[in-house]
Design an enzyme around this catalytic site. Structure first.
Site, PDB file in Angstrom:
ATOM      1  N   GLU A  35       0.745  -1.084   0.030  1.00  0.00           N
ATOM      2  CA  GLU A  35      -0.017   0.012  -0.062  1.00  0.00           C
ATOM      3  C   GLU A  35       1.101   1.295   0.198  1.00  0.00           C
ATOM      4  OE1 GLU A  35      -2.875   0.095  -0.698  1.00  0.00           O
ATOM      5  OE2 GLU A  35      -3.642  -2.007  -0.193  1.00  0.00           O
ATOM      6  N   TYR A 118      -6.905   6.253   3.441  1.00  0.00           N
ATOM      7  CA  TYR A 118      -6.955   5.076   2.447  1.00  0.00           C
ATOM      8  C   TYR A 118      -6.154   3.803   3.132  1.00  0.00           C
ATOM      9  CZ  TYR A 118      -5.795   1.898  -1.005  1.00  0.00           C
ATOM     10  OH  TYR A 118      -5.411   0.652  -1.513  1.00  0.00           O
ATOM     11  N   ASP A 136     -10.306   4.774  -2.397  1.00  0.00           N
ATOM     12  CA  ASP A 136      -9.249   5.511  -3.051  1.00  0.00           C
ATOM     13  C   ASP A 136      -9.710   6.254  -4.384  1.00  0.00           C
ATOM     14  OD1 ASP A 136     -10.038   3.412  -5.060  1.00  0.00           O
ATOM     15  OD2 ASP A 136      -7.923   3.050  -5.573  1.00  0.00           O
TER      16      ASP A 136
END
Length: 288
Positions: A35, A118, A136
């Site tokens: 991520e 996020y 997102d």
DNA sequence: AAAGCGTGGCG
DNA sequence: TCGCCAAGCTT
């Protein structure tokens, strides 16, 4: 509100890409590193770097034991090198505050360096299977079109989380798939420039399509020109530091031939201010 | 809260 | 060719 879950999830089961971090055994640390890397860097460029990174630092504690300089060098050309620094800091925080275990709680994740709305929820959902809205840029675009009837989403805001919550399936397992599916649809079908509406499982429910695909404008600020920018100069300095023999470079020699000397100095000063460089005895180097 | 932050591929 | 864009975050 139309029921988007059934068609979206069915589409995802048929069309989802086989990405490394979607494998069940990938682990929370792998998900977290992925991520970080995916924050503004395309999937195709992340995958090889991610595998190298996890081979070298298979746990948060392993990364925490390395120097920030090693993290920035290993980050290589993924872009936005502050993310490498932040990932390293997060690893130190995980070691020191969470016994080396990636936290599961969203508030604890949000407290880590470099993790925002996020990433915190993406880790809680994709690594631990919990039920949260994950929003997102892809999801925001899908929601803007399917629900609001707009061609592009507005500026990101906390309201996006509420919107996603309102359409999230009740079941925990189903909600996790729904989050992933919304992102995947935005990435593969409901794209920014040329959406493939003929392949869209939500076409029958889509408010934007029903309205005749109006161009409602793009609220996002345009990205500044890169050529000739301070960012380009920073990038050039950092590339030198990453590749410096003996891991340091003479301050006078760094970007000596750069067309704009003021800009060169600004770049070096701002890198030092950001903690991405250290000036010691006339030498410049990555942070030890 | 708007601006600043890398890099490279694609139409 | 070159502007646009890519799983955001911090200040």
């Amino acid at each position: 509100m139309p029921d988007l879950a059934a068609p979206l999830i069915a589409w995802y089961r048929e069309n989802a890409r086989d990405l490394p971090w979607r494998h069940p055994q990938f682990g929370a640390w792998g998900v977290l590193v992925s991520e970080f890397m995916l924050q503004q860097t395309p999937v195709g460029r992340v995958i090889p770097r991610l595998e190298e990174w996890l081979a070298r630092w298979p746990t948060p504690t392993a990364l925490a034991g390395a120097s920030p300089a090693d993290a920035v060098r290993q980050w290589a050309n993924l872009g936005y090198p502050r993310r490498a620094l932040w990932l390293h800091r997060a690893a130190v925080e995980i070691r020191d505050r969470h016994h080396g275990v990636v936290p599961r709680d969203v508030e604890a994740l949000l407290a880590l360096t470099g993790i925002g709305d996020y990433t915190a929820r993406a880790v809680a959902v994709f690594a631990y299977g919990d039920r949260h809205p994950v929003v997102d840029t892809n999801t925001r675009r899908v929601l803007a079109r399917a629900i609001d009837g707009r061609s592009q989403p507005g500026a990101a805001s906390r309201r996006d989380l509420a919107t996603m919550s309102a359409v999230l399936p009740t079941g925990t397992a189903e909600s996790a798939v729904f989050n992933a599916a919304a992102m995947e649809l935005g990435a593969l079908v409901c794209t920014a420039r040329s959406p493939a509406c003929e392949r869209c499982p939500l076409a029958a429910h889509c408010a934007w399509r029903a309205a005749g695909f109006p161009d409602t404008g793009d609220a996002r600020p345009r990205q500044a020109r890169y050529e000739g920018s301070d960012r380009q100069a920073r990038g050039a300095v950092l590339k030198i530091l990453r590749e410096a023999d003996g891991h340091e470079a003479a301050l006078d020699g760094v970007l000596a031939g750069w067309p704009d000397a003021r800009q060169r100095d600004r770049a070096i000063d701002s890198l030092i201010a950001d903690g991405l460089a250290e000036a010691i005895d006339g030498m410049l180097r990555l942070p030890r």
